[in-house]
Write an enzyme that holds these catalytic residues in place. Structure first.
Site, mmCIF file in Angstrom:
data_model
loop_
_atom_site.group_PDB
_atom_site.id
_atom_site.type_symbol
_atom_site.label_atom_id
_atom_site.label_comp_id
_atom_site.label_asym_id
_atom_site.label_seq_id
_atom_site.Cartn_x
_atom_site.Cartn_y
_atom_site.Cartn_z
ATOM 1 N N SER A 1 0.498 -1.015 0.114
ATOM 2 C CA SER A 1 -0.230 -0.153 0.169
ATOM 3 C C SER A 1 1.198 1.181 -0.080
ATOM 4 C CB SER A 1 -0.472 -0.538 1.350
ATOM 5 O OG SER A 1 0.079 -0.252 2.349
ATOM 6 N N VAL B 1 0.595 -10.286 8.267
ATOM 7 C CA VAL B 1 1.030 -11.232 8.085
ATOM 8 C C VAL B 1 1.728 -12.056 8.591
ATOM 9 C CG1 VAL B 1 1.952 -9.715 6.020
ATOM 10 C CG2 VAL B 1 3.095 -9.576 7.583
ATOM 11 N N ASN C 1 7.181 -8.244 1.425
ATOM 12 C CA ASN C 1 7.326 -6.754 1.614
ATOM 13 C C ASN C 1 6.962 -5.811 2.862
ATOM 14 O OD1 ASN C 1 8.000 -3.788 -0.203
ATOM 15 N ND2 ASN C 1 6.280 -3.511 0.685
ATOM 16 N N SER D 1 17.479 -5.853 3.814
ATOM 17 C CA SER D 1 17.720 -4.869 4.052
ATOM 18 C C SER D 1 19.614 -4.778 4.458
ATOM 19 C CB SER D 1 17.377 -3.881 5.418
ATOM 20 O OG SER D 1 18.132 -2.995 5.358
ATOM 21 N N TYR E 1 15.696 -4.833 14.187
ATOM 22 C CA TYR E 1 15.721 -5.149 12.948
ATOM 23 C C TYR E 1 16.688 -5.456 12.082
ATOM 24 C CZ TYR E 1 14.670 -2.435 8.044
ATOM 25 O OH TYR E 1 14.266 -2.235 6.878
ATOM 26 N N LYS F 1 15.978 -8.919 9.493
ATOM 27 C CA LYS F 1 16.384 -9.028 7.986
ATOM 28 C C LYS F 1 17.686 -9.781 7.990
ATOM 29 C CE LYS F 1 13.564 -6.104 6.744
ATOM 30 N NZ LYS F 1 12.513 -6.478 5.410
HETATM 31 P P1 NDP Z 1 6.493 1.442 4.544
HETATM 32 O O1 NDP Z 1 6.941 1.476 6.919
HETATM 33 O O2 NDP Z 1 6.597 2.523 3.968
HETATM 34 O O3 NDP Z 1 5.352 0.603 4.539
HETATM 35 C C1 NDP Z 1 4.977 -0.645 5.159
HETATM 36 C C2 NDP Z 1 4.102 -1.803 4.816
HETATM 37 O O4 NDP Z 1 4.051 -2.665 5.245
HETATM 38 C C3 NDP Z 1 3.479 -0.688 4.455
HETATM 39 O O5 NDP Z 1 1.947 -1.583 3.362
HETATM 40 C C4 NDP Z 1 2.717 -1.266 5.585
HETATM 41 O O6 NDP Z 1 0.797 -1.171 5.229
HETATM 42 C C5 NDP Z 1 2.619 -2.442 6.347
HETATM 43 N N1 NDP Z 1 3.197 -3.312 6.694
HETATM 44 C C6 NDP Z 1 3.898 -3.524 8.039
HETATM 45 N N2 NDP Z 1 3.191 -4.593 9.452
HETATM 46 C C7 NDP Z 1 2.244 -5.386 8.531
HETATM 47 C C8 NDP Z 1 1.906 -6.706 9.129
HETATM 48 N N3 NDP Z 1 1.979 -6.788 9.731
HETATM 49 N N4 NDP Z 1 1.251 -6.818 7.558
HETATM 50 C C9 NDP Z 1 0.789 -6.754 6.694
HETATM 51 N N5 NDP Z 1 1.546 -5.393 6.338
HETATM 52 C C10 NDP Z 1 2.175 -4.597 7.166
HETATM 53 O O7 NDP Z 1 8.032 0.786 4.425
HETATM 54 P P2 NDP Z 1 8.641 1.025 3.278
HETATM 55 O O8 NDP Z 1 8.519 1.122 1.915
HETATM 56 O O9 NDP Z 1 9.808 2.148 3.265
HETATM 57 O O10 NDP Z 1 10.092 -0.550 2.957
HETATM 58 C C11 NDP Z 1 9.666 -1.538 2.677
HETATM 59 C C12 NDP Z 1 10.541 -3.310 2.586
HETATM 60 O O11 NDP Z 1 11.655 -2.638 2.332
HETATM 61 C C13 NDP Z 1 10.017 -3.660 4.332
HETATM 62 O O12 NDP Z 1 10.235 -5.057 4.405
HETATM 63 C C14 NDP Z 1 11.530 -2.604 4.875
HETATM 64 O O13 NDP Z 1 12.153 -3.248 5.828
HETATM 65 C C15 NDP Z 1 12.780 -2.918 3.257
HETATM 66 N N6 NDP Z 1 13.665 -1.809 3.610
HETATM 67 C C16 NDP Z 1 13.551 -0.334 2.923
HETATM 68 C C17 NDP Z 1 14.195 0.071 2.920
HETATM 69 C C18 NDP Z 1 14.235 1.701 2.849
HETATM 70 O O14 NDP Z 1 14.541 3.011 2.987
HETATM 71 N N7 NDP Z 1 13.185 2.329 3.203
HETATM 72 C C19 NDP Z 1 15.337 0.229 3.382
HETATM 73 C C20 NDP Z 1 15.912 -1.505 3.403
HETATM 74 C C21 NDP Z 1 14.882 -2.232 2.894
HETATM 75 P P3 NDP Z 1 0.286 -0.521 6.409
HETATM 76 O O15 NDP Z 1 -0.107 0.866 5.160
HETATM 77 O O16 NDP Z 1 -1.478 -0.976 6.309
HETATM 78 O O17 NDP Z 1 0.371 -0.103 7.742
#
Ligand code: NDP
Length: 247
Positions: free
Chosen positions: A14, A64, A90, A142, A155, A159
């Site tokens: 999302s 999840v 993700n 990550s 974290y 990861k």
């Molecule tokens: P965001 O915080 O922007 O988005 C997180 C997403 O995960 C949202 O869609 C959220 O849903 C969903 N989510 C969280 N918990 C759950 C759950 N229990 N069940 C289902 N959905 C869930 O994250 P990012 O886009 O920044 O990161 C995405 C991925 O990339 C993650 O795994 C992160 O660890 C990894 N990552 C990110 C980096 C970065 O620089 N941003 C760097 C390295 C890795 P909702 O909107 O409903 O809360």
């Protein structure tokens, strides 16, 4: 349209990186199931953008880290679409701070979503992929899971766990033509990274050889490649999108 006719599930699709992945997979022709946990307006916006660009997909609300919810959601996708070709694990959360201040609830939340969530979704979806004798699983890890970071021990542990899981499952599923790979983004501009302190952001920027933060599309394009026909001989790999932060 290299993914025409394929069905993809993107957890946490999302917002942020997940949203960019969902849009990119749809642009490549896949039918995309966008999972989210609580933020329905954000998920609806993503689906709207996907449809406006000519893509096809649907929303799927589940946590999840809850096995029953994962099982129910995957069953619904298979009932509706007949299959799942692509799974992108993700969904992720952070709970940053020094270890001495950590509470066990922080551990449960971070490991529960990042590691247990990846395991549960993979376990349920891979049953479908084994029957199909085809599948592509991409796990979002990550750079922090590779190199560690002060204030991110939980974290990083979650990861790094994903990396060992990816390699083991890649071996388990290889004979069924299911590939499993991990993507390790570096510092990507999203809501998650906006929560890091300015001091931590500064530190990261100084250590990135390419001298800038990444963007979500740069991660999404790698995921599209790994799900496409050009990546059929790639499995069990850890591929960084980090501007050279970790080599
Ligand atoms: P965001 O915080 O922007 O988005 C997180 C997403 O995960 C949202 O869609 C959220 O849903 C969903 N989510 C969280 N918990 C759950 C759950 N229990 N069940 C289902 N959905 C869930 O994250 P990012 O886009 O920044 O990161 C995405 C991925 O990339 C993650 O795994 C992160 O660890 C990894 N990552 C990110 C980096 C970065 O620089 N941003 C760097 C390295 C890795 P909702 O909107 O409903 O809360």
């Amino acid at each position: 349209m290299i993914l025409n006719g394929q069905v993809a599930l993107v957890t946490g699709g999302s917002r942020g990186i997940g949203r960019a992945i969902a849009l990119a997979l749809a642009q490549a022709g896949a039918y995309v199931v966008i999972n989210y946990r609580g933020n329905r307006p954000a998920a609806e916006l993503t689906l709207e953008e996907l449809s406006d660009k000519g893509g096809r997909g649907e929303l799927s609300q589940f946590d999840v880290s809850v096995e029953k919810e994962v099982d129910g959601a995957v069953k619904q996708i298979v009932d509706g679409q007949g299959k799942v070709d692509i799974l992108v694990n993700n969904a992720g959360v952070t709970s940053d701070g020094l270890l001495i201040r950590m509470k066990s609830e922080d551990w449960d939340q971070v490991i529960g979503t990042n590691l247990k969530g990846t395991v549960l979704c993979t376990k349920t979806v891979c049953r479908v992929m084994i029957r199909q004798r085809y599948g592509r699983i991409i796990n979002l890890s990550s750079v922090v899971g590779q190199m560690g970071n002060v204030g991110q021990s939980l974290y990083a542990a979650s990861k790094a766990g994903i990396l060992g899981f990816t390699k083991s499952i890649a071996r388990e599923l290889a004979s069924r033509a299911v590939t499993v790979n991990a993507v390790t983004p570096g510092f990507i501009e999203t809501e998650m990274t906006a929560k890091l302190t300015p001091q931590l952001q500064e530190e990261f920027l100084r250590s990135i050889p390419l001298g800038r933060f990444g963007n979500c599309e740069e991660v999404a394009q790698l995921v599209v490649f790994l799900t496409g026909p050009g990546a059929g001989y790639i499995t069990g790999q850890v591929i960084g999108v980090n501007g050279g932060l970790y080599m």
